[in-house]
Motif scaffolding. Sequence first.
Motif, PDB file in Angstrom:
ATOM      1  N   GLU A 185       0.817  -1.215   0.000  1.00 32.86           N
ATOM      2  CA  GLU A 185       0.000   0.000   0.000  1.00 32.86           C
ATOM      3  C   GLU A 185       0.850   1.264   0.000  1.00 32.86           C
ATOM      4  N   ILE A 186       1.974   1.231   0.722  1.00 30.57           N
ATOM      5  CA  ILE A 186       2.810   2.422   0.904  1.00 30.57           C
ATOM      6  C   ILE A 186       4.261   2.088   0.615  1.00 30.57           C
ATOM      7  N   ASN A 187       4.944   3.002  -0.057  1.00 31.43           N
ATOM      8  CA  ASN A 187       6.363   2.876  -0.374  1.00 31.43           C
ATOM      9  C   ASN A 187       7.189   2.894   0.917  1.00 31.43           C
ATOM     10  N   ILE A 288       9.031   8.894   2.759  1.00 31.59           N
ATOM     11  CA  ILE A 288       8.817   9.900   1.726  1.00 31.59           C
ATOM     12  C   ILE A 288       7.340   9.959   1.332  1.00 31.59           C
ATOM     13  N   HIS A 289       6.614   8.896   1.596  1.00 29.55           N
ATOM     14  CA  HIS A 289       5.166   8.907   1.393  1.00 29.55           C
ATOM     15  C   HIS A 289       4.524   9.993   2.250  1.00 29.55           C
ATOM     16  N   GLN A 294       3.824  10.002  -3.029  1.00 31.25           N
ATOM     17  CA  GLN A 294       2.981   8.859  -2.683  1.00 31.25           C
ATOM     18  C   GLN A 294       2.781   7.888  -3.847  1.00 31.25           C
ATOM     19  N   ALA A 295       3.881   7.474  -4.434  1.00 29.97           N
ATOM     20  CA  ALA A 295       3.836   6.442  -5.469  1.00 29.97           C
ATOM     21  C   ALA A 295       3.512   5.096  -4.844  1.00 29.97           C
ATOM     22  N   ALA A 388      -3.392  13.220  -7.089  1.00 29.76           N
ATOM     23  CA  ALA A 388      -2.473  14.165  -6.446  1.00 29.76           C
ATOM     24  C   ALA A 388      -1.027  13.819  -6.772  1.00 29.76           C
ATOM     25  N   PHE A 389      -0.717  12.519  -6.842  1.00 31.03           N
ATOM     26  CA  PHE A 389       0.659  12.138  -7.142  1.00 31.03           C
ATOM     27  C   PHE A 389       1.039  12.517  -8.565  1.00 31.03           C
TER      28      PHE A 389
END
Length: 419
Positions: A185-187, A288-289, A294-295, A388-389
């Motif tokens: 879900e998150i980097n 960095i997310h 937020q990739a 947004a990303f």
Amino acid sequence: MTKMAAVGAIAAITIAACGSDDDSSSQESDTTDAAESSDAPEPDTTDTTEAAADETDETDDTAVMDEDAMEEGEAVDLSGVCPETIVIQTDWFPEAEHGALYQMVGENPQIDSGKKVVSGPLVTHGGAETGVNIEIRTGGPAIGFEQVVTTMAGDPDITFGYVLTDEAIENYADNPTTAFVAPLEINPQIIMWDPETYPDVESIADLATADGGDGVTIRYFETGAYMRYLVNDGQVTEAQLDGSYDGSPQIFISEGGAIAQQGFASAEPYNYENVFEDWAKPVDFELIHDAGWQAYAAPLGVLDSKKEELTDCMAAFTPVVQMATVDYYADPDAANELIIEAVNAYDDFWVYDQGLADFSVQAQLDLGLAGNGPDDVVGNFDEERLTAFIEAAGPVYGVEGLTVDDLVTNEYIDSSIGF
């Protein structure tokens, strides 16, 4: 892993792993006791992939998953719609962040140490067979640190690959891709610092005014597009940047924590506290997310040139990936055993042990790196987040006019599957 005296190997490990989020490499491996995650409740997995069945029920060559199949561990037939072997190109060596893939490898897997490939029957929930095989290919140095998209474009045998969202944007003009399911879900990528040296620093942005107002030097892998975003966003300054990071912990340690450095939340906190004996204490970090980049870090994607022919396969395979993600984090032991066995067989600079695997699983859960999105579904894409990303990443890559639909799809997601 090794101690500081043998860190040359670990240095190379993190060149890609902790080097760059758009460098298609990742040393994501992390947090505490994986066994704790075995208390996660079994998800309700009824009604899986009815959409796939509906789409193809006019022929006998369809993927068949009745509403109780995945819950009961019954066979799921992918043989009518998918290649005989689903070949997946990853961005790094085997690691816990790739756990959902290794969860789908059935009994008697084959490990090719020369090609750095793990293969075997592709299974779903409960070890039920699917009628096809899976082949998981190592990325990073095994593909010359080439981006996964580039490797996919040059090898027609690859079915799907890890296509980071920012990498998809960067390569869209030449090799457009569509991501269809996101096990992470998150980097996990972070900027980290020494809390003893900088007790008042709580975020990446705080580093710009620390050290007497001059800003703390940040070592990073020079191709990391996220850093250009942080500069454009005013969170860091050009004067802080040192693009010479090569994955080695030696400079951070020799500087006594005077500098900051990039890494992964699922690896560096464990390594610096438990592996690197010349440091042997905690580090602080910000994802960095959370700083705005937020990739999606490791979604499975397909080349758009192959999307039409693989549509039915993706429809049937996506719920299997979703279920494997839930199953892995509920009980990661078998998949982690295979991951560790494969790394040992590869006998390269990348090393992996049970402690790191356990840490990684728990860290991913604790930090929300693995889990549902803003709803109760695992593996789907948050369109608001991606919009947004794209707005943030477009200027970095000089790309305009892209939309969420150009990069990802939720059409194959089974909304009944989640943590």
